[in-house]
Enzyme design. Structure first.
Site, PDB file in Angstrom:
ATOM      1  N   GLU A 115       0.782  -1.285  -0.065  1.00  0.00           N
ATOM      2  CA  GLU A 115      -0.071   0.161   0.177  1.00  0.00           C
ATOM      3  C   GLU A 115       0.961   1.227  -0.064  1.00  0.00           C
ATOM      4  OE1 GLU A 115      -2.767  -0.523  -0.805  1.00  0.00           O
ATOM      5  OE2 GLU A 115      -3.678  -2.483   0.171  1.00  0.00           O
ATOM      6  N   HIS A 138      -2.652   2.423   8.323  1.00  0.00           N
ATOM      7  CA  HIS A 138      -3.936   1.608   7.772  1.00  0.00           C
ATOM      8  C   HIS A 138      -3.795   0.226   8.595  1.00  0.00           C
ATOM      9  CE1 HIS A 138      -6.122  -0.801   5.181  1.00  0.00           C
ATOM     10  NE2 HIS A 138      -5.230  -1.594   4.934  1.00  0.00           N
ATOM     11  N   HIS A 140      -7.116  -2.915  10.058  1.00  0.00           N
ATOM     12  CA  HIS A 140      -8.535  -3.628   9.640  1.00  0.00           C
ATOM     13  C   HIS A 140      -9.134  -3.718  11.004  1.00  0.00           C
ATOM     14  CE1 HIS A 140      -5.977  -5.932   6.413  1.00  0.00           C
ATOM     15  NE2 HIS A 140      -6.191  -4.639   5.984  1.00  0.00           N
ATOM     16  N   GLU A 168     -17.197  11.755  22.940  1.00  0.00           N
ATOM     17  CA  GLU A 168     -15.894  12.314  22.493  1.00  0.00           C
ATOM     18  C   GLU A 168     -15.762  12.613  20.820  1.00  0.00           C
ATOM     19  OE1 GLU A 168     -12.415  12.346  24.656  1.00  0.00           O
ATOM     20  OE2 GLU A 168     -14.109  13.812  25.288  1.00  0.00           O
ATOM     21  N   HIS A 209     -12.926  -3.223   3.930  1.00  0.00           N
ATOM     22  CA  HIS A 209     -11.465  -3.732   3.948  1.00  0.00           C
ATOM     23  C   HIS A 209     -11.031  -3.124   5.462  1.00  0.00           C
ATOM     24  CE1 HIS A 209      -7.397  -3.783   2.031  1.00  0.00           C
ATOM     25  NE2 HIS A 209      -7.116  -3.768   3.155  1.00  0.00           N
TER      26      HIS A 209
END
Ligand code: 2HA
Ligand code: ZN
Length: 269
Positions: A115, A138, A140, A168, A209
């Site tokens: 990525e 990144h 999951h 919050e 994803h």
């Protein structure tokens, strides 16, 4: 020369990957992080000798000469703390961002995350929005992922639901979250689409994803994802139950005033 494994940025990267793994956000080789470093930070630990040069497959002239500590392709977050030198790499981008000079790491012959385009293009977008941005992350997280199967992917609707799940949230991410539909990962195309979404928010959900976060440092970025994921967890616990209370728009406006934040224009009634 000081030992790079004791550099504060290295220790924080190792701690962060371990934490993310323990949160269940990074199964197997899931997830990736890139941390922008200053030349002085790097040269305090390395002589600047280039171990090898890796083509990036894209161009990013804005990142010419920039340094990044980045997780490796196919590498497991769970293993970073035991072998940082194999699972992480430190690169300098050259030739308009088309080449990455490896200065340290990926010691088994590995390379940066698949990525990398999404990371580097997102750094360009976030630097324009806020030059203090150093991190793209990144992962999951299970509840955010689950939410993309049962909730509208409309950015206003998705954001409002998250804001309503924990008091919050609007304080932590007043600009809301952006959402990309399912796209093929690891491509320049998803990289460009992510970067475009990053110009208006530090959180970009990849439907079915995971999520991208960006921020000044690893703590801020981790905290952003952690807060959004907590909100998604509350949503997934209540989505199928009768909903008799909420945080109203009036109350969200009170939070804006009290914490001196500006909600994304048009996202509150
Ligand atoms: O690197 O998370 O999106 C593994 C991934 C790809
Ligand atoms: Zn992923």
């Amino acid at each position: 020369m000081k030992d790079i494994l004791s550099a504060p940025f290295m220790e924080e990267m190792v701690r962060t990957t371990a934490n993310m793994y323990r949160h269940g956000w990074d199964e197997r080789n899931g997830g990736n992080i890139s941390l922008m470093l200053d030349q002085e930070q790097v040269l305090a630990y390395l002589g600047g000798q280039v171990l090898r040069t890796i083509p990036t497959g894209f161009s990013a002239p804005e990142l010419e000469g920039k340094y990044f500590l980045v997780t490796g392709t196919g590498k497991y977050f769970k293993n970073v703390e035991y072998a940082p030198q194999t699972n992480l790499g430190l690169v300098r981008l050259t030739e308009g961002g088309t080449q990455a000079q490896l200065l340290w790491g990926f010691s088994d012959g590995g390379s940066f995350t698949s990525e990398f385009p999404a990371h580097m293009m997102s750094h360009v977008a976030r630097q324009k929005a806020n030059p203090a941005n150093r991190v793209v992350m990144h992962c999951h997280p299970v509840n955010l992922l689950a939410m993309t199967y049962v909730h509208s992917l409309d950015e206003r609707a998705f954001t409002r639901t998250l804001w309503q799940m924990c008091t919050e949230c609007i304080v932590v991410f007043p600009e809301g979250v952006n959402v990309l539909p399912w796209m093929l990962c690891g491509t320049n195309e998803i990289g460009r689409a992510t970067a475009e979404k990053m110009s208006t928010a530090r959180l970009v959900v990849w439907a079915q994803h995971g999520i991208y976060g960006a921020g000044r440092d690893l703590d801020e970025t981790f905290g952003l994802i952690e807060t959004a994921e907590k909100a998604a967890e509350v949503y997934m616990k209540i989505a199928h139950l009768p909903w008799i209370n909420t945080i109203t728009d009036e109350q969200l406006h009170l939070l804006e005033k009290r914490f001196n934040v500006q909600a994304r224009p048009g996202f509150l009634d």
